[in-house]
Scaffold this motif. Structure first.
Motif, mmCIF file in Angstrom:
data_model
loop_
_atom_site.group_PDB
_atom_site.id
_atom_site.type_symbol
_atom_site.label_atom_id
_atom_site.label_comp_id
_atom_site.label_asym_id
_atom_site.label_seq_id
_atom_site.Cartn_x
_atom_site.Cartn_y
_atom_site.Cartn_z
ATOM 1 N N MET A 1 93.801 -5.541 -1.695
ATOM 2 C CA MET A 1 94.711 -6.506 -2.294
ATOM 3 C C MET A 1 95.997 -5.803 -2.737
ATOM 4 O O MET A 1 95.948 -4.670 -3.226
ATOM 5 N N ASN A 2 97.123 -6.499 -2.607
ATOM 6 C CA ASN A 2 98.403 -5.904 -2.967
ATOM 7 C C ASN A 2 99.310 -7.003 -3.490
ATOM 8 O O ASN A 2 100.078 -7.610 -2.764
ATOM 9 N N GLY A 3 99.171 -7.300 -4.793
ATOM 10 C CA GLY A 3 99.931 -8.394 -5.373
ATOM 11 C C GLY A 3 99.917 -8.312 -6.875
ATOM 12 O O GLY A 3 99.948 -7.219 -7.437
ATOM 13 N N PRO A 4 99.846 -9.464 -7.579
ATOM 14 C CA PRO A 4 99.893 -9.487 -9.038
ATOM 15 C C PRO A 4 98.761 -8.656 -9.657
ATOM 16 O O PRO A 4 97.632 -8.664 -9.174
ATOM 17 N N GLU A 5 99.087 -7.970 -10.735
ATOM 18 C CA GLU A 5 98.078 -7.182 -11.452
ATOM 19 C C GLU A 5 97.605 -7.958 -12.668
ATOM 20 O O GLU A 5 98.408 -8.553 -13.397
ATOM 21 N N ILE A 6 96.283 -7.977 -12.871
ATOM 22 C CA ILE A 6 95.698 -8.637 -14.032
ATOM 23 C C ILE A 6 94.833 -7.638 -14.785
ATOM 24 O O ILE A 6 94.509 -6.555 -14.278
ATOM 25 N N HIS A 7 94.440 -8.013 -15.992
ATOM 26 C CA HIS A 7 93.601 -7.169 -16.833
ATOM 27 C C HIS A 7 92.253 -7.877 -17.004
ATOM 28 O O HIS A 7 92.213 -9.054 -17.391
ATOM 29 N N VAL A 8 91.174 -7.177 -16.713
ATOM 30 C CA VAL A 8 89.852 -7.802 -16.717
ATOM 31 C C VAL A 8 88.921 -7.040 -17.645
ATOM 32 O O VAL A 8 88.763 -5.815 -17.528
ATOM 33 N N GLU A 9 88.304 -7.781 -18.566
ATOM 34 C CA GLU A 9 87.310 -7.212 -19.491
ATOM 35 C C GLU A 9 85.967 -7.876 -19.226
ATOM 36 O O GLU A 9 85.877 -9.114 -19.187
ATOM 37 N N PHE A 10 84.925 -7.068 -19.043
ATOM 38 C CA PHE A 10 83.596 -7.588 -18.736
ATOM 39 C C PHE A 10 82.697 -7.524 -19.964
ATOM 40 O O PHE A 10 82.760 -6.568 -20.747
ATOM 41 N N ALA A 11 81.833 -8.528 -20.102
ATOM 42 C CA ALA A 11 80.804 -8.489 -21.137
ATOM 43 C C ALA A 11 79.946 -7.245 -20.946
ATOM 44 O O ALA A 11 79.739 -6.799 -19.815
ATOM 45 N N PRO A 12 79.431 -6.662 -22.032
ATOM 46 C CA PRO A 12 78.621 -5.435 -21.917
ATOM 47 C C PRO A 12 77.476 -5.563 -20.917
ATOM 48 O O PRO A 12 77.168 -4.608 -20.199
ATOM 49 N N GLU A 13 76.846 -6.755 -20.841
ATOM 50 C CA GLU A 13 75.709 -6.935 -19.938
ATOM 51 C C GLU A 13 76.113 -6.825 -18.475
ATOM 52 O O GLU A 13 75.273 -6.524 -17.617
ATOM 53 N N LEU A 14 77.391 -7.068 -18.197
ATOM 54 C CA LEU A 14 77.867 -7.045 -16.818
ATOM 55 C C LEU A 14 78.415 -5.688 -16.392
ATOM 56 O O LEU A 14 78.721 -5.486 -15.218
ATOM 57 N N GLN A 15 78.510 -4.779 -17.317
ATOM 58 C CA GLN A 15 79.110 -3.488 -16.996
ATOM 59 C C GLN A 15 78.219 -2.632 -16.098
ATOM 60 O O GLN A 15 78.687 -1.658 -15.511
ATOM 61 N N VAL A 16 76.949 -3.018 -15.946
ATOM 62 C CA VAL A 16 76.082 -2.331 -14.995
ATOM 63 C C VAL A 16 76.616 -2.486 -13.573
ATOM 64 O O VAL A 16 76.408 -1.613 -12.720
#
Length: 243
Positions: A1-16
């Protein structure tokens, strides 16, 4: 992908699913400006079966939302207990979850299981045709759009797997009513009806039997009954805790 940049935060349970999120917290993700947020989340490694609310700059959005440059996204885990609308709660397990399948059947939960690897397309098709929740540790399988519903099995230990499924879905438990071999329904049987399956010692020592209405397998309180009883007792205690 080469376009808009976003910031993503995951719930602790999903960090696996996203190990780098565990190290840096909020990820910077570059999108193509066209793909949905659901697609972006999956491309980062998280199956949508595990995603609850998607929150963008403080407001909840659907998975179809197309992220814009600079947006801050919070990916929450699926709510528990998880409700699967529109069908009786039934499960389908892949070839790697045989012990979990037998334990769910022991508890009377309708659980189909493929003992051979029939391939992801066939599993997904069966999930859809029979309206069964697909349980698997295969992220690729859980990303297939034709699934009726699915859930990732987080642990490799059967005890933890069973607890997780029971906590997440809270299925009705009817212990000792299903065949652990084929998922058929059990009925009471006389000793004469199952005599051909009994060795001499068993024939002499036991008088109470059940038989599968599908495959004909006989059941009685044999040498492993105490271990099975312990599994049932723990499951019933867990259900009582959640009420």
């Amino acid at each position: 992908m080469n376009g808009p940049e976003i910031h993503v935060e995951f719930a602790p349970e999903l960090q696996v699913f996203v190990p780098q999120a565990r190290r840096v917290g909020t990820l910077r993700a570059t999108t193509d400006g066209l793909s949905s947020l659901g697609h972006v989340v999956e491309s980062l490694g998280v199956p949508l079966t595990e995603v609850g609310a998607l929150v963008v700059d403080g407001r909840e959005v659907p998975v179809s939302h197309v992220p814009a440059a600079g947006e801050s996204v919070t990916v929450r885990t699926v709510a528990r207990p998880q409700r699967v609308p529109g069908a009786p709660l039934r499960f389908l397990l892949d070839v790697h979850l045989g012990t979990l399948a037998r334990r769910l059947r022991l508890l009377g939960v309708d659980t189909a299981y493929e003992s051979t690897d029939i391939g992801d397309p066939a599993l997904a098709a069966r999930s859809a045709a029979e309206r069964r929740v697909m349980l698997s540790r295969d992220r690729g399988l859980l990303r297939r759009r034709e699934l009726w519903a699915g859930a990732f099995v987080y642990s490799t230990r059967p005890e933890e797997q069973l607890r997780d499924v029971l906590e997440r879905f809270q299925p009705e438990l009817l212990p000792w009513t299903r065949c652990t071999a084929c998922n058929g329904v059990l009925r009471k049987a006389t000793k004469d009806e199952v005599a051909d399956q009994l060795k001499h010692g068993t024939h002499a020592m036991y008088d109470v039997f059940a038989q599968c209405t599908a495959c004909g397998r006989a059941y009685w309180k044999g040498a492993h009954h105490e271990q099975l009883e312990a599994i049932v007792e723990r499951a019933m205690a867990l259900r009582s805790e959640r009420r």
